[in-house]
Design an enzyme around this catalytic site. Structure first.
Site, PDB file in Angstrom:
ATOM      1  N   ASP A 134       0.851  -1.186   0.000  1.00  0.00           N
ATOM      2  CA  ASP A 134       0.000   0.000   0.000  1.00  0.00           C
ATOM      3  C   ASP A 134       0.896   1.249   0.000  1.00  0.00           C
ATOM      4  O   ASP A 134       1.780   1.379   0.847  1.00  0.00           O
ATOM      5  CB  ASP A 134      -0.882  -0.042   1.268  1.00  0.00           C
ATOM      6  CG  ASP A 134      -1.953   1.027   1.291  1.00  0.00           C
ATOM      7  OD1 ASP A 134      -2.368   1.486   0.210  1.00  0.00           O
ATOM      8  OD2 ASP A 134      -2.387   1.399   2.407  1.00  0.00           O
ATOM      9  N   GLU A 150      -1.302   5.930  -8.686  1.00  0.00           N
ATOM     10  CA  GLU A 150      -2.321   6.909  -8.293  1.00  0.00           C
ATOM     11  C   GLU A 150      -2.176   8.192  -9.091  1.00  0.00           C
ATOM     12  O   GLU A 150      -1.079   8.676  -9.332  1.00  0.00           O
ATOM     13  CB  GLU A 150      -2.203   7.206  -6.795  1.00  0.00           C
ATOM     14  CG  GLU A 150      -3.213   8.231  -6.292  1.00  0.00           C
ATOM     15  CD  GLU A 150      -3.165   8.423  -4.768  1.00  0.00           C
ATOM     16  OE1 GLU A 150      -2.930   7.433  -4.043  1.00  0.00           O
ATOM     17  OE2 GLU A 150      -3.353   9.573  -4.331  1.00  0.00           O
ATOM     18  N   HIS A 181      -8.260   9.555   3.458  1.00  0.00           N
ATOM     19  CA  HIS A 181      -7.805   8.513   4.384  1.00  0.00           C
ATOM     20  C   HIS A 181      -8.292   8.858   5.790  1.00  0.00           C
ATOM     21  O   HIS A 181      -8.421  10.025   6.136  1.00  0.00           O
ATOM     22  CB  HIS A 181      -6.281   8.461   4.408  1.00  0.00           C
ATOM     23  CG  HIS A 181      -5.682   7.953   3.138  1.00  0.00           C
ATOM     24  ND1 HIS A 181      -4.791   8.671   2.408  1.00  0.00           N
ATOM     25  CD2 HIS A 181      -5.852   6.773   2.480  1.00  0.00           C
ATOM     26  CE1 HIS A 181      -4.428   7.965   1.340  1.00  0.00           C
ATOM     27  NE2 HIS A 181      -5.054   6.813   1.365  1.00  0.00           N
ATOM     28  N   GLY A 182      -8.498   7.832   6.592  1.00  0.00           N
ATOM     29  CA  GLY A 182      -8.841   8.070   8.000  1.00  0.00           C
ATOM     30  C   GLY A 182     -10.327   8.331   8.190  1.00  0.00           C
ATOM     31  O   GLY A 182     -11.158   8.007   7.354  1.00  0.00           O
ATOM     32  N   GLY A 196      -9.384   5.223   1.056  1.00  0.00           N
ATOM     33  CA  GLY A 196     -10.166   5.949   2.055  1.00  0.00           C
ATOM     34  C   GLY A 196     -11.600   5.468   2.076  1.00  0.00           C
ATOM     35  O   GLY A 196     -12.541   6.247   2.120  1.00  0.00           O
ATOM     36  N   GLY A 197     -11.772   4.145   2.053  1.00  0.00           N
ATOM     37  CA  GLY A 197     -13.121   3.571   1.974  1.00  0.00           C
ATOM     38  C   GLY A 197     -13.882   3.550   3.290  1.00  0.00           C
ATOM     39  O   GLY A 197     -15.035   3.167   3.339  1.00  0.00           O
ATOM     40  N   THR A 246      -9.233   2.093   8.601  1.00  0.00           N
ATOM     41  CA  THR A 246      -9.717   2.760   9.814  1.00  0.00           C
ATOM     42  C   THR A 246     -10.930   2.088  10.462  1.00  0.00           C
ATOM     43  O   THR A 246     -10.929   1.840  11.668  1.00  0.00           O
ATOM     44  CB  THR A 246     -10.051   4.235   9.500  1.00  0.00           C
ATOM     45  OG1 THR A 246      -8.950   4.800   8.789  1.00  0.00           O
ATOM     46  CG2 THR A 246     -10.289   5.023  10.770  1.00  0.00           C
TER      47      THR A 246
HETATM   48 ZN   LIG Z   1      -4.508   5.085   0.364  1.00  0.00          ZN
END
Ligand SMILES: [Zn+2]
Length: 289
Positions: A80, A132, A178-179, A209-210, A233
């Site tokens: 990742d 990305e 993210h988070g 960031g799902g 998270t």
């Molecule tokens: Zn990521």
């Protein structure tokens, strides 16, 4: 069954579901993900961030490979947010079947050239590559990084990027961070943009960031090309929340009680819900037909 991510996502992309990719930083989480995947009969990805490999050490990957190889469901081991060729080489040496190179902070041209170099190295040894384009936001409590302001992926750039680099899968910025969205406003995902990117590039797309997004929105994404959704998270909060509760209540607890089935179960509940949400439940059979 351990496979590379290109093979894993090809099926998801074709059948309109997304494979959950879960960050692990100890063996408890490896068990959480694998046991949930087997119970749900769902493919899954175990991903390890460069910060996480620092925690667990390189040898840990031999254990993860062994666990994945012995599962009944399709699995991949993925790096990742690799930030350099060095991160990628380390992952390949450790036995990951897939890597991400994230040079999204660099200029468009530099992102292309770094990504291209990684594709050359990785594809030579049958390791798949995610890259990305655009920047994913960063919220509090995330160690994964990200930008303060999200730069949305441009569909035309995405097309050129995919063509020039030869990547297998692309992480897109369509409004996630993210988070956890504790203080920041929850974003609205740009599904219109996703649709356009998917139309132009025609390879499986990845949503970072799902955690913490609206379920109604997530369940639209895999209808428009998202074949992998990263999750860390939500799963980790469930695990550590239960761990804190248990340790506070049971001040005298020691192993084996402290290696808590209850924390694992709490995390597993989240993982299983996500597999349902991502529509990957009961999809393992598609890989064997
Ligand atoms: Zn990521």
């Amino acid at each position: 069954m351990l496979m590379n991510m290109k093979e894993l996502l090809k099926v998801a992309y074709k059948h309109n579901f997304a494979v959950g990719s879960f960050n692990v930083a100890n063996s408890e989480f490896v068990r959480v993900v694998i046991e949930a995947a087997e119970e749900k009969n769902a493919p899954a990805i175990i991903q390890i961030h460069p910060n996480e490999i620092e925690l667990v050490g390189d040898e840990f990957i031999a254990y993860v490979r062994e666990k994945c190889r012995n599962t009944k469901v399709p699995m991949a081991i993925h790096l990742d947010h690799g930030s350099s060729v060095k991160d990628v080489m380390r992952a390949i040496r450790n036995g990951y079947t897939s890597v991400m190179i994230d040079a999204s902070h660099a200029s468009f041209e530099d992102n292309i050239s770094i990504t291209k170099e990684v594709v050359k190295i990785a594809h030579d040894v049958n390791v798949s590559v995610e890259a990305e384009l655009g920047t994913i936001g960063s919220n509090e409590g995330s160690s994964e990084g990200g930008a303060d302001e999200i730069l949305y992926t441009d569909p035309e750039d995405a097309k050129r990027f995919v063509e020039e680099t030869g990547i297998d899968t692309l992480a897109v910025a369509i409004g996630t961070s993210h988070g956890q969205y504790k203080h920041a406003g929850k974003p609205k995902l740009r599904l219109d943009l996703l649709e356009e990117i998917n139309h132009r590039v025609g390879i499986p797309l990845v949503l970072h960031g799902g955690s913490d997004n609206k379920d109604e929105e997530i369940s639209q994404t895999y209808l428009h090309g998202i074949a992998k959704i990263n999750l860390s998270t939500d799963m980790k909060s469930a695990f550590f929340g239960e761990m804190r509760r248990f340790l506070t209540e049971q001040q005298e607890a020691y192993e084996p009680d402290v290696i808590m089935p209850s924390a694992r179960k709490a995390a597993q509940k989240v993982v299983k819900q996500k597999m349902d949400l991502f529509n990957s439940t009961n999809k393992a059979h598609l890989y064997f037909s």
